[in-house]
Design a protein around this motif. Structure first.
Motif, short mmCIF file in Angstrom:
data_model
loop_
_atom_site.label_atom_id
_atom_site.label_comp_id
_atom_site.label_asym_id
_atom_site.label_seq_id
_atom_site.Cartn_x
_atom_site.Cartn_y
_atom_site.Cartn_z
N UNK A 17 0.72 -1.52 0.60
CA UNK A 17 0.06 -0.07 0.08
C UNK A 17 0.39 1.23 -0.16
N UNK A 18 0.55 1.70 -0.93
CA UNK A 18 -0.61 2.29 -1.11
C UNK A 18 0.11 1.44 -2.72
N UNK A 19 1.19 1.70 -3.24
CA UNK A 19 0.51 0.78 -4.76
C UNK A 19 2.77 -0.30 -4.59
N UNK A 20 2.60 -1.17 -5.77
CA UNK A 20 4.04 -1.35 -5.34
C UNK A 20 4.65 -0.54 -6.20
N UNK A 21 6.16 0.01 -6.30
CA UNK A 21 6.90 0.76 -6.93
C UNK A 21 6.59 0.85 -8.36
N UNK A 22 6.34 2.01 -9.48
CA UNK A 22 6.32 2.10 -10.73
C UNK A 22 7.80 1.74 -11.73
N UNK A 23 7.72 1.02 -12.27
CA UNK A 23 9.13 0.80 -13.57
C UNK A 23 8.57 1.65 -14.41
N UNK A 24 9.36 2.40 -15.47
CA UNK A 24 9.51 3.13 -16.71
C UNK A 24 10.89 2.87 -18.15
N UNK A 25 10.59 2.02 -18.70
CA UNK A 25 11.20 1.11 -19.17
C UNK A 25 11.41 2.26 -20.38
N UNK A 26 12.59 3.02 -20.62
CA UNK A 26 13.07 3.50 -21.76
C UNK A 26 14.15 3.65 -22.57
N UNK A 27 13.69 3.97 -23.76
CA UNK A 27 14.90 4.11 -24.72
C UNK A 27 15.63 4.87 -25.06
N UNK A 28 15.56 6.33 -24.16
CA UNK A 28 16.56 7.22 -24.77
C UNK A 28 16.08 8.79 -23.67
N UNK A 29 16.86 10.02 -24.00
CA UNK A 29 17.11 10.69 -22.93
C UNK A 29 15.49 11.04 -22.50
N UNK A 30 14.22 11.25 -22.87
CA UNK A 30 13.21 11.29 -23.06
C UNK A 30 12.16 10.73 -22.30
N UNK A 31 12.68 9.61 -22.33
CA UNK A 31 11.76 8.59 -20.78
C UNK A 31 12.86 8.81 -19.58
N UNK A 32 13.74 8.63 -20.08
CA UNK A 32 14.26 8.57 -18.74
C UNK A 32 14.65 10.20 -17.81
N UNK A 33 13.92 11.11 -18.56
CA UNK A 33 13.25 12.45 -17.97
C UNK A 33 12.14 12.34 -17.64
N UNK A 34 11.57 12.06 -18.32
CA UNK A 34 9.66 11.97 -18.22
C UNK A 34 10.12 10.88 -16.97
N UNK A 35 10.48 9.91 -16.91
CA UNK A 35 10.44 9.21 -15.29
C UNK A 35 10.57 9.89 -14.59
#
Length: 79
Positions: A17-35
């Motif tokens: 609770x409240x929920x498991x940690x979220x993982x974001x799969x990213x292949x570029x700089x934009x994804x790293x910054x978004x996560x």
């Protein structure tokens, strides 16, 4: 909440609770910054040099985004 089944007890509850940690799969700089901006863990793959750069950008943005309202992280979690 969304369904009602007569005579069906619901005895299980989520363990985390409240929920498991979220993982974001990213292949570029934009994804790293978004996560980082959204308080998610970051996972990627690729060559060592590319991955090192993405991780460095993620860590830098993680520190910069500490006060952003859309960060839904556990305050006791260490990076």
């Amino acid at each position: 909440e969304f369904y009602h089944v007569p005579d069906m007890p619901m005895e299980l509850e989520p363990v985390q609770k409240p929920y498991p940690p979220l993982w974001y799969g990213a292949a570029n700089e934009h994804g790293a910054l978004f996560s980082a901006r959204n308080g998610m863990n970051f996972v990627t793959q690729g060559g060592n040099e590319r991955v090192k750069g993405l991780i460095a950008q993620f860590r830098a943005m993680w520190q910069e985004a500490q006060g952003e309202p859309r960060r839904a992280t556990d305050p006791h979690r260490e990076l």
